[in-house]
Design a protein around this motif. Sequence first.
Motif, short mmCIF file in Angstrom:
data_model
loop_
_atom_site.label_atom_id
_atom_site.label_comp_id
_atom_site.label_asym_id
_atom_site.label_seq_id
_atom_site.Cartn_x
_atom_site.Cartn_y
_atom_site.Cartn_z
N LEU A 127 -20.17 -21.69 -35.99
CA LEU A 127 -20.91 -20.82 -35.44
C LEU A 127 -22.35 -20.86 -35.30
N ASP A 128 -22.78 -20.52 -34.46
CA ASP A 128 -24.27 -20.32 -34.10
C ASP A 128 -24.84 -19.17 -34.60
N PRO A 129 -25.47 -18.85 -35.72
CA PRO A 129 -25.54 -17.47 -36.14
C PRO A 129 -26.27 -16.83 -35.23
N HIS A 130 -27.37 -17.32 -34.57
CA HIS A 130 -28.32 -16.54 -33.60
C HIS A 130 -27.24 -15.95 -32.57
N GLN A 131 -26.46 -17.02 -31.89
CA GLN A 131 -25.59 -16.46 -30.66
C GLN A 131 -24.53 -15.46 -31.21
N TYR A 132 -24.02 -15.41 -32.25
CA TYR A 132 -23.07 -14.50 -33.02
C TYR A 132 -23.86 -13.16 -33.20
N LEU A 138 -20.23 -0.66 -39.29
CA LEU A 138 -20.23 -1.46 -38.22
C LEU A 138 -21.36 -2.30 -38.13
N VAL A 139 -22.62 -1.88 -38.63
CA VAL A 139 -23.73 -2.83 -38.58
C VAL A 139 -23.68 -3.88 -39.67
N LEU A 140 -22.87 -3.53 -40.74
CA LEU A 140 -22.92 -4.53 -42.04
C LEU A 140 -21.81 -5.44 -41.62
N ALA A 141 -20.70 -5.17 -40.80
CA ALA A 141 -19.60 -6.09 -40.65
C ALA A 141 -20.34 -7.43 -40.52
N PRO A 142 -21.02 -7.65 -39.35
CA PRO A 142 -21.23 -8.86 -38.78
C PRO A 142 -22.50 -9.74 -39.91
N MET A 143 -23.14 -8.72 -40.59
CA MET A 143 -23.77 -9.46 -42.03
C MET A 143 -23.04 -10.22 -42.93
N LEU A 144 -21.91 -9.20 -43.18
CA LEU A 144 -21.28 -9.67 -44.44
C LEU A 144 -20.43 -10.87 -43.92
N LEU A 160 -21.12 -13.29 -41.70
CA LEU A 160 -21.87 -14.48 -41.71
C LEU A 160 -22.31 -14.89 -43.23
N ALA A 161 -22.62 -13.95 -43.87
CA ALA A 161 -22.71 -14.57 -45.30
C ALA A 161 -21.54 -15.14 -45.96
N LEU A 162 -20.31 -14.66 -45.75
CA LEU A 162 -19.23 -15.23 -46.29
C LEU A 162 -18.81 -16.55 -45.64
N TRP A 168 -30.73 -12.14 -41.05
CA TRP A 168 -30.34 -13.52 -41.19
C TRP A 168 -31.46 -14.54 -41.68
N GLU A 169 -32.69 -14.35 -41.16
CA GLU A 169 -33.78 -15.29 -41.59
C GLU A 169 -34.14 -15.13 -43.11
N ARG A 170 -34.36 -13.87 -43.55
CA ARG A 170 -34.89 -13.81 -44.90
C ARG A 170 -33.76 -13.90 -45.86
N LEU A 171 -32.68 -13.43 -45.84
CA LEU A 171 -31.48 -13.56 -46.68
C LEU A 171 -30.21 -14.41 -46.33
N GLY A 172 -29.77 -13.76 -45.16
CA GLY A 172 -28.41 -14.45 -44.92
C GLY A 172 -28.34 -16.02 -44.74
N SER A 173 -29.60 -16.68 -44.40
CA SER A 173 -29.51 -18.04 -43.97
C SER A 173 -29.88 -18.83 -45.36
N THR A 174 -30.10 -17.88 -46.33
CA THR A 174 -30.50 -18.66 -47.69
C THR A 174 -29.58 -18.57 -48.51
N ARG A 175 -29.62 -19.46 -49.72
CA ARG A 175 -28.76 -19.47 -50.84
C ARG A 175 -28.45 -18.11 -51.37
N THR A 176 -29.53 -17.03 -51.42
CA THR A 176 -29.24 -16.06 -51.92
C THR A 176 -28.02 -15.15 -51.31
N SER A 177 -27.75 -15.36 -50.08
CA SER A 177 -26.59 -14.76 -49.48
C SER A 177 -25.43 -15.03 -50.26
N GLY A 178 -25.26 -16.26 -50.98
CA GLY A 178 -23.89 -16.63 -51.69
C GLY A 178 -23.72 -15.54 -52.81
#
Length: 233
Positions: A200-205, A175-181, A183-185, A110-120
């Motif tokens: 959503l609070d990403p860290h709480q999620y 199952l691990v990928l699902a929450p990452m995908l 959040l990015a979407l 999340w910190e390196r990719l998910g929260s950045t524009r790259t996740s788009g």
Amino acid sequence: MPTPTLPNAALPDNHTRRSRRKEARPGELLAAALDLFVEKGFAATRVEEVAQRAGVSKGTLFLYFPSKVELFKAVVRENISGRFAVWNDEFERFEGSTHDMLRYCLFNWWERLGSTRTSGILKLIMSEAQNFPELASFYQHEVMQPGKTLIERILRRGVARGEFRPMDFTYGVYLVLAPMLFLALWKHSLGPCCSDHAQLDPHQYLAAQLDMLMHGFSQPKTLTNLSLEPPLP
């Protein structure tokens, strides 16, 4: 009288700036392309727009990237797939439990990719894959497969160490990928349009998802005192 020629040391500052800018152009083009691909999608982004945002001509862009497809591939390699060597090295050097490793994986993604524009880029691929199968195949090979392989290595480590129970690794990875995908979407679709109370609070999620994963994956004896908080920087 003819105008004297200045020695290199006396060239005006704007010449020096142009020289530096020429060297920096590939990076500037990739940054501009990432912005536009995330903002507009692949089909709607024109190379002229990328060049204009980077402050160069379209001809200069084609010196570095012969097509829009190759430009997109370079953006993905620069921002995502080029990092797998570092991530795999972190896996090899990790000394904590596999529970800690999985926690580190989710929160640091999340910190390196998910929260950045790259996740788009993920949203772009999912929305335009059928229209651009070459891009879908490239993303599958360069991003999805290495990512799934890395997550599977984490799960296999946990099973081998007796921390995780035996599992179907193929679906354990999903199952691990699902929450990452998700959040990015969310970040690049409904999230910006929702009212404050629906955000959503990403860290709480991620903490909630990690709690579910740990209780699903873990051997009963390893569930005591699991930490679900983000890892310290």
